[in-house]
Design a protein around this motif. Structure first.
Motif, PDB file in Angstrom:
ATOM      1  N   THR A 122       0.500  -1.678   0.104  1.00 23.46           N
ATOM      2  CA  THR A 122       0.390  -0.036  -0.020  1.00 23.46           C
ATOM      3  C   THR A 122       0.791   1.613   0.265  1.00 23.46           C
ATOM      4  O   THR A 122       0.201   2.320  -0.674  1.00 23.46           O
ATOM      5  CB  THR A 122      -0.950  -0.158   1.195  1.00 23.46           C
ATOM      6  N   CYS A 136       1.977   1.806  -3.582  1.00 24.49           N
ATOM      7  CA  CYS A 136       1.729   2.360  -4.273  1.00 24.49           C
ATOM      8  C   CYS A 136       1.089   4.258  -4.233  1.00 24.49           C
ATOM      9  O   CYS A 136       1.709   4.732  -4.951  1.00 24.49           O
ATOM     10  CB  CYS A 136       0.124   1.747  -4.125  1.00 24.49           C
ATOM     11  N   VAL A 162       0.774   3.716  -9.092  1.00 28.26           N
ATOM     12  CA  VAL A 162       0.055   2.845  -9.969  1.00 28.26           C
ATOM     13  C   VAL A 162      -0.399   3.081 -11.367  1.00 28.26           C
ATOM     14  O   VAL A 162      -1.583   3.713 -11.653  1.00 28.26           O
ATOM     15  CB  VAL A 162      -1.379   2.157  -9.378  1.00 28.26           C
ATOM     16  N   GLY A 216       2.933   8.372  -8.291  1.00 30.93           N
ATOM     17  CA  GLY A 216       2.576   8.610  -6.931  1.00 30.93           C
ATOM     18  C   GLY A 216       4.129   9.001  -6.101  1.00 30.93           C
ATOM     19  O   GLY A 216       3.976  10.715  -7.401  1.00 30.93           O
TER      20      GLY A 216
END
Length: 488
Positions: free
Chosen positions: A427, A430, A435, A442
């Motif tokens: 998590t 990401c 993503v 990001g």
């Protein structure tokens, strides 16, 4: 596919081909098709809907297509038109014949690899040397210029001006048009150019598929990768293959260490504590030193073979830096000189684009301030990661393991810890790395963009260093705190 070595070149002027001066009939297109080479550049233009679009927009589109095609043909380039099946997009396939490629390569001193009997070094292209068959034949089967170099030459010609141009016009700058960064000086209205990207020969793609993607137990065809995608990507896959091969050593040692921990659990009284841990740490440290040394030697050899020793010195300024509001430009938007423009202390010339690295002390300024923000965000996210990991260990995994005497419960607790910490790390990765499949950028990319680096290489280096710092601090701090929690 993306060609890594598509660097901008100075604006050149060349003699206009007589057959393309005023002619735009189908005979010209037919002649262009006859001499079209395999590698090409594709320009995608949107076609306005005749039923819904305004008549002015339809006329603008026709004028822009006519102007772009005419300009490209005046540069001795071959242009082939295609329309999508739904009539929404027009594709211009731009290529060049061998004579133009050789002329441009000799004028701009593009370098090709000599045969081993002539030293095997990279040398500026010369038709005299070519007539003596001094240049080595590329791996992708073309006579002199590989696929990537042909793309580079064609793009350079597309961004130049005809030699006999008397109108004082500017280069097409099709990539800037597609990005919405450049207004057309001829039309001074909207542009319908949407994308500009390179096309490569299908035969080479099939060869890469059979010899690379579909050949799991064969060495990587690095020379062919470099000639197709560019040296930058070939160097990446060189590192990837070297790294994966070298990982066999710590993987084998780690497997033996894990088996030893399991067999010695009864003797030590716990699976978690083992006297072989310092030995494992020393071995991994030695392996890391050897890995870095061998990779440095391999990288230097490949950079010499592929003529990328001075790549960073010749690299062009990236558009992101040019268009940043932080960048100090030598010329203002109204065309007047900028009084705040910076002078290069070495050459004494005014810098076209400049941004100060800044000072760290006593108060961070300019780029140093942006980097401080990046490191602060990394520290905050790492602190959150560590705290959540410790909570998972203390309140979930550790109670399941008990005192460590039950090997089965130790495995269950370790599996739960690994699963939950893996979800947490995924998590956070990401959020930091983004993503791409969901077009999510990001946080790290945005922080690096705010630092405003001059070239793509500097931008990538900053991204790699900050990402490495984030991941190493996260893993090492979590491991240290967990070890202290196990042995208070």
């Amino acid at each position: 596919e993306v060609t890594s070595s598509l660097m901008s070149k100075p604006t050149l002027r060349r003699e206009r081909a007589g057959r393309y001066k005023d002619d735009d009939d189908e005979d010209v297109a037919t002649a262009a098709l006859a001499v079209m080479g395999p590698p090409a550049i594709c320009v995608v233009m949107e076609i306005p809907d005749e039923d819904e679009a305004q008549p002015e927009d339809i006329q603008i589109h026709k004028d822009e297509v006519q102007m772009i095609v005419g300009r490209l043909r005046s540069l001795n380039l071959n242009v082939e038109k295609y329309e999508s099946s739904d009539k929404k997009f027009l594709y211009l396939k731009v290529s060049s014949n061998e004579a133009v490629l050789k002329y441009e390569a000799e004028s701009c001193r593009y370098r090709c690899k000599l045969k081993n009997e002539y030293g095997g070094a990279m040398c500026g292209y010369s038709q005299d040397l070519d007539q003596k068959s001094a240049f080595d034949k590329p791996k992708d089967g073309f006579p002199v210029f590989n696929s990537a170099l042909q793309q580079k030459i064609i793009l350079s010609v597309m961004e130049s001006l005809p030699y006999d141009d008397k109108e004082g016009t500017e280069p097409l700058r099709l990539k800037d048009r597609a990005a919405g960064k450049y207004g057309d000086p001829l039309l001074d209205r909207k542009t319908f150019v949407r994308e500009v990207f390179p096309l490569h020969h299908q035969r080479i793609r099939f060869k890469l598929t059979s010899e690379w993607a579909g050949a799991f137990f064969k060495p990587q065809p690095l020379p062919l990768i470099g000639e197709y995608f560019g040296e930058k990507y070939s160097l990446f896959f060189t590192f990837h293959g070297f790294y994966m091969s070298m990982l066999c050593i710590p993987a084998s040692i780690g497997l033996c260490y894990s088996i030893a921990r399991l067999l010695m659990a009864d003797m030590t009284g716990s699976y978690l504590d083992n006297p072989l841990m310092p030995v494992m740490a020393i071995v991994i440290s030695l392996w890391s030193c050897v890995f870095v040394k061998y990779w440095a030697n391999l990288e230097s050899a490949k950079r010499f073979d592929w003529d990328t020793m001075e790549f960073e010195l010749e690299e062009a300024v990236q558009d992101l830096f040019k268009n940043s509001p932080k960048t100090v430009k030598s010329v203002l938007e109204d065309g007047t000189p900028n009084p705040d423009a910076q002078v290069n202390p070495v050459t004494g010339e005014i810098e076209d684009y400049y941004y100060d690295n800044g000072d760290w002390f006593p108060i961070p300024t300019f780029r140093a301030r942006s980097q401080l923000v990046t490191f602060t965000v990394i520290a905050i996210i790492n602190t959150f990661n560590i705290l959540v990991t410790l909570c998972i260990w203390k309140f979930i995994a550790r109670p399941i393991m008990g005192d460590g005497s039950n090997t089965s419960m130790v495995f269950v607790g370790g599996a739960v810890m690994g699963a939950l910490s893996g979800i947490l790390s995924f998590t956070i990765d990401c959020v930091m790395d983004g993503v791409p499949a969901f077009d999510f950028q990001g946080l790290m990319v945005k922080l690096i963009e705010d630092e405003n680096w001059r070239t793509e290489t500097e931008d990538e280096d900053a991204n790699i260093m900050k990402t490495f710092f984030f991941k190493v601090c996260s893993v090492s701090s979590r491991a240290t705190l967990l070890e202290q929690e196990q042995n208070p």
